[in-house]
Design an enzyme around this catalytic site. Structure first.
Site, PDB file in Angstrom:
ATOM      1  N   THR A   1      28.468  80.325  48.545  1.00  0.00           N
ATOM      2  CA  THR A   1      28.363  81.202  49.420  1.00  0.00           C
ATOM      3  C   THR A   1      29.693  81.744  49.735  1.00  0.00           C
ATOM      4  OG1 THR A   1      28.309  80.107  51.309  1.00  0.00           O
ATOM      5  CG2 THR A   1      26.202  80.242  50.332  1.00  0.00           C
TER       6      THR A   1
ATOM      7  N   ASN B   1      30.171  73.242  54.054  1.00  0.00           N
ATOM      8  CA  ASN B   1      31.795  73.216  54.094  1.00  0.00           C
ATOM      9  C   ASN B   1      32.389  74.544  54.743  1.00  0.00           C
ATOM     10  OD1 ASN B   1      34.542  72.715  52.635  1.00  0.00           O
ATOM     11  ND2 ASN B   1      34.083  74.749  51.763  1.00  0.00           N
TER      12      ASN B   1
ATOM     13  N   SER C   1      33.163  67.481  57.828  1.00  0.00           N
ATOM     14  CA  SER C   1      33.789  67.206  58.851  1.00  0.00           C
ATOM     15  C   SER C   1      35.318  67.190  58.633  1.00  0.00           C
ATOM     16  CB  SER C   1      33.152  66.239  59.748  1.00  0.00           C
ATOM     17  OG  SER C   1      33.585  66.089  61.078  1.00  0.00           O
TER      18      SER C   1
ATOM     19  N   TYR D   1      39.090  72.849  67.710  1.00  0.00           N
ATOM     20  CA  TYR D   1      38.769  72.266  66.092  1.00  0.00           C
ATOM     21  C   TYR D   1      38.220  71.049  66.352  1.00  0.00           C
ATOM     22  CZ  TYR D   1      39.141  71.006  61.386  1.00  0.00           C
ATOM     23  OH  TYR D   1      38.730  70.575  60.080  1.00  0.00           O
TER      24      TYR D   1
ATOM     25  N   LYS E   1      34.451  69.411  65.470  1.00  0.00           N
ATOM     26  CA  LYS E   1      34.231  68.381  64.467  1.00  0.00           C
ATOM     27  C   LYS E   1      33.563  66.977  65.068  1.00  0.00           C
ATOM     28  CE  LYS E   1      35.522  70.685  60.716  1.00  0.00           C
ATOM     29  NZ  LYS E   1      34.689  71.121  59.933  1.00  0.00           N
TER      30      LYS E   1
ATOM     31  N   THR F   1      45.360  72.824  51.504  1.00  0.00           N
ATOM     32  CA  THR F   1      44.629  74.020  51.282  1.00  0.00           C
ATOM     33  C   THR F   1      45.177  75.088  52.140  1.00  0.00           C
ATOM     34  OG1 THR F   1      42.891  73.314  53.002  1.00  0.00           O
ATOM     35  CG2 THR F   1      42.425  72.594  50.789  1.00  0.00           C
TER      36      THR F   1
END
Length: 271
Positions: free
Chosen positions: A32, A83, A134, A148, A152, A183
């Site tokens: 997705t 994800n 997570s 954030y 999590k 990333t």
């Protein structure tokens, strides 16, 4: 036997990397993204083994439809990899209501909607594996990442509870809890608060604490991810990266020490 995997947030980062690894070994994957063009390369390379699905995980109804679409297409879903998510950087005081709500909508509620959509499918199949991406910041915290961290921690609390609720249906739950990786989570995908000078020293301290070794190499996660996918007895908590364990061990050791220090006072408060 090949598996059928549903992965959210597959346009970049871990999602795309892991989807490609699964496809290369012969699995079938529903992927997705908010923009389907971001999935064109996977479709071009792997053809009918890929089901591209346009999805904004903030939309609960769209999540239900997407899961049903994947089940109808492939016949079953063996693994859900939740994800999709992003990082919101900045002190709590600086965070706007819109930023706070957007962080929780995607990182927590989006994951919840997909989880609710997949459980009936896996219950009917009498098995499956729900993997929640997570963070080690779902177990400890870092300054300037308050919302954030909170998102999590919420994911961890939800998923620990879920694991107990669905165990009798043959459904396993795992939390992947990475430390920092190079990333675009901390760059192109990140959202920043508007900085206030009162937190300049905090920002400097946070930046100075980072080293090149703070960031893992995303490509190195592939074999560990595949091992988790294939495990017959996967862990509930799966730390990813060499920095997560020592950071968590230090915090938890200090926490236990503090509990011990205040133990008698705590017991006396029971009545």
């Amino acid at each position: 036997m090949s598996k059928i995997i549903f992965i959210t947030g597959a346009s970049r980062g871990f999602g795309k990397l892991w989807a490609k690894a699964l496809l290369e070994r012969g699995d079938k994957v529903a992927v997705t993204a908010r923009n389907l063009q971001d999935l064109d390369d996977l479709v071009a390379e792997f053809g009918i083994a890929v089901l591209p699905v346009k999805l904004n995980v903030d939309d609960r109804e769209a999540c239900l439809v997407a899961v049903q679409q994947a089940k109808d297409h492939f016949g079953r879903i063996d693994v859900l990899v939740n994800n999709a998510g992003f990082g919101l950087f900045g002190p709590i005081e600086e965070t706007t209501e819109a930023q706070a709500r957007a962080q929780m909508e995607t990182n927590f509620f989006g994951l919840l909607w997909l989880t609710q959509a997949i459980v009936p499918v896996m219950r009917e199949q009498k098995g499956g594996h729900i993997i929640q991406v997570s963070s080690f910041l779902g177990l400890i915290t870092n300054p300037a990442l308050g919302l954030y961290n909170a998102s999590k921690h919420a994911v961890n609390g939800l998923s620990e509870t879920l694991a107990a609720e669905v165990e009798s249906f043959g459904i396993k739950v795992s939390l992947i809890e990475p430390n920092g990786y190079s990333t675009d989570w901390a760059s192109a995908s990140a959202v920043q608060t508007i900085p206030s000078e009162v937190y300049d020293s905090l920002r400097t301290a946070v930046a100075n604490a980072l080293t090149p070794d703070s960031w893992g190499e995303p490509e190195k996660t592939v074999s560990a991810f595949l091992e988790l996918i294939d495990s017959k007895n996967p862990p509930l908590h799966f730390l990813m990266g060499k920095n997560a364990y020592p950071a968590i061990k230090e915090v938890y050791s200090n926490r236990l020490s503090e509990f011990e220090q205040w133990k008698e006072v705590s017991i006396a408060a029971h009545g």
